[in-house]
Scaffold this active site. Structure first.
Site, PDB file in Angstrom:
ATOM      1  N   LYS A 107       0.824  -1.215   0.000  1.00  0.00           N
ATOM      2  CA  LYS A 107       0.000   0.000   0.000  1.00  0.00           C
ATOM      3  C   LYS A 107       0.861   1.271   0.000  1.00  0.00           C
ATOM      4  O   LYS A 107       0.362   2.350  -0.274  1.00  0.00           O
ATOM      5  CB  LYS A 107      -0.965  -0.010   1.184  1.00  0.00           C
ATOM      6  CG  LYS A 107      -2.047  -1.072   1.038  1.00  0.00           C
ATOM      7  CD  LYS A 107      -3.071  -1.015   2.171  1.00  0.00           C
ATOM      8  CE  LYS A 107      -4.190  -2.029   1.952  1.00  0.00           C
ATOM      9  NZ  LYS A 107      -3.778  -3.417   2.282  1.00  0.00           N
TER      10      LYS A 107
HETATM   11  C1  PLP Z   1      -4.479  -4.533   1.674  1.00  0.00           C
HETATM   12  C2  PLP Z   1      -3.748  -5.839   1.690  1.00  0.00           C
HETATM   13  C3  PLP Z   1      -4.130  -6.932   0.870  1.00  0.00           C
HETATM   14  C4  PLP Z   1      -5.360  -6.900   0.005  1.00  0.00           C
HETATM   15  O1  PLP Z   1      -5.225  -6.074  -1.118  1.00  0.00           O
HETATM   16  P1  PLP Z   1      -6.510  -5.625  -1.959  1.00  0.00           P
HETATM   17  O2  PLP Z   1      -6.035  -4.637  -2.931  1.00  0.00           O
HETATM   18  O3  PLP Z   1      -7.472  -5.058  -0.967  1.00  0.00           O
HETATM   19  O4  PLP Z   1      -7.065  -6.867  -2.600  1.00  0.00           O
HETATM   20  C5  PLP Z   1      -3.347  -8.078   0.890  1.00  0.00           C
HETATM   21  N1  PLP Z   1      -2.268  -8.172   1.685  1.00  0.00           N
HETATM   22  C6  PLP Z   1      -1.869  -7.161   2.502  1.00  0.00           C
HETATM   23  C7  PLP Z   1      -0.681  -7.342   3.366  1.00  0.00           C
HETATM   24  C8  PLP Z   1      -2.583  -5.953   2.524  1.00  0.00           C
HETATM   25  O5  PLP Z   1      -2.197  -4.957   3.349  1.00  0.00           O
END
Ligand code: PLP
Length: 433
Positions: A107
């Protein structure tokens, strides 16, 4: 570029409007009016380009009409100040390590890009301060807070439920200071989200200050995630392993995988995708039955994927014109229980020495079970295993080394503003800020 709403009841928006609003007026998700394919020459020489060079060309296709070239380049290069290496785990399976950024999760890419793009729009418009409100149950708050840290003209308020996030997560957004304020709400994550929603709807508050959100459906957080799919392909091509590439994405809200599907639309030669779910397998069931049946999420050890109604499903449906057949032709699904996730972390560690985090474990396992002869698989390792320290240590029965970046957060001093879950209190706080 114009952006339309997946619900098609709101007028088209400019990039700037889409970024500042997040969600369209009709509650739909914004989609770019066109997805421009990249020229064949780009793919022919892609393995000779750096991550930033690749990302800039992808960014240019999405944002080139709306942001001057030099500015866009600066935003892309600043955002990607860390590498995303593809590391071999076993035979034909590679881990795309998305955890080398400031908060050790993927993210960071979207958070950093959005902060810089919003910063550009604010400067351009000569706007006074913009205030970003974000509710978090853990990872989102840290990526957004660190992404926006020090960006001029923006103040971030991170609302989180008191006592319900791990110490490591809490330290990542309560120790920053500067333009980041952590608000510790005496309530649940849902209470935090309700406070944010009420703030956006409050007329008096919105007249008093400029409010915006930084949630994951924002196009400025969502589209930049396409960058690393192209870079994964480039790295595999360099190894001579890109002919039949399968990409597997541990998925919750489905933003990450949808960005990959956009990449494929731009001509990226990925053979197929796999979406790996934990027990929250709404998408997996959709693939099997053709019916989308959201349901309340259940808690799992891969908690960033505990989503019962994935927002970006609307984008996937839109991308494939609502055709279940077309979706199932390019994406398959898997679903794993906590027990299976634990087993995968442990076995992979014993057999290969590679330590997966619980989310990446779903991705790895789906490839190990599904890869056909001749295919090469890349799974997205979405976070560093040390972010889930207790879970991972209890599985492998050993201490996990905490990366220096995380240790530095741990040494910081927590600063937060205590808040009740009553909107009147939160409003009063903002009005007097
Ligand atoms: C947010 C997140 C996900 C999921 O990603 P999406 O884009 O919501 O499908 C998977 N793994 C981790 C570690 C995350 O922080």
């Amino acid at each position: 570029m114009k952006y339309y709403s997946t619900n098609r009841q709101a007028p088209d928006a400019t990039l700037e409007e889409a970024v500042v609003r997040g969600l369209a007026g009709d509650k739909g998700l914004y989609m770019p009016r066109s997805i421009k394919p990249l020229p064949a020459s780009f793919y022919e020489h892609i393995e000779q380009l750096s991550f930033q060079e690749i990302a800039y060309q992808v960014a240019e296709a999405f944002f080139g009409e709306d942001v001057p070239a030099e500015t866009l380049k600066q935003i892309v290069y600043d955002t990607l100040s860390f590498d995303v290496p593809a590391v071999q785990v076993k035979d034909h399976i590679y881990s795309l390590e998305l955890f080398h950024g400031p908060t050790l999760a993927f993210k960071d890419v979207g958070g950093r890009f959005m902060a810089r793009l919003l910063g550009y729009f604010i400067r351009k418009e000569g706007k006074k301060q913009v205030n970003v409100l974000v509710a978090t149950s853990g990872d989102t708050g840290s990526a957004v807070a660190n992404g926006f840290l020090g960006v001029e003209g923006i103040h971030v308020f991170v609302l989180y439920p008191k006592g319900k996030v791990s110490e490591i997560q809490e330290k990542q957004f309560t120790t920053l200071g500067k333009n980041i304020t952590a608000i510790e709400v005496d309530g649940t994550f849902d209470d935090c989200q309700a406070l944010v929603k009420s703030a956006f709807m409050d007329k008096e508050l919105n007249e008093h200050m400029l409010l915006t959100s930084a949630n994951s459906i924002n196009v400025a957080r969502f589209l930049p995630q396409a960058f690393y799919y192209f870079y994964a392909y480039a790295q595999m091509k360099k190894l001579g392993k890109a002919d039949r590439l399968v990409i597997c994405v541990p998925s919750g809200n489905f933003g990450n995988i949808t960005a990959g599907l956009f990449g494929k639309r731009m001509g990226l030669p990925v053979e197929r995708f796999i979406a790996a779910n934990n027990r929250n397998d709404i998408f997996y069931q959709y693939l099997k039955t053709g019916k989308y049946s959201p349901r309340p999420s259940v808690a799992t050890i891969a908690n960033a994927m505990d989503v019962g109604d994935p927002s970006n499903f609307a984008r996937i449906l839109d991308l494939y014109a609502g055709s279940h057949e077309a979706i199932a032709a390019e994406i398959s699904g898997e679903t794993y229980t906590d027990e299976e996730i634990r087993q995968t972390v442990q076995q992979t560690y014993e057999e290969t020495g590679y330590l997966l985090d619980p989310h990446g474990a779903c991705g790895y396992r789906a490839l190990a079970e599904n890869l056909q002869p001749g295919e090469t698989g890349v799974f997205l390792e979405t976070a560093h295993p040390a972010k889930f320290l207790q879970t991972v240590e209890s599985i492998i029965g050993k201490e996990v080394k905490i990366p220096e970046k995380l240790q530095a957060f741990m040494r910081g001093e927590k600063q937060s503003v205590p808040m009740s879950k009553e909107f009147a209190d939160f409003k009063e706080y903002l009005l007097n800020y």
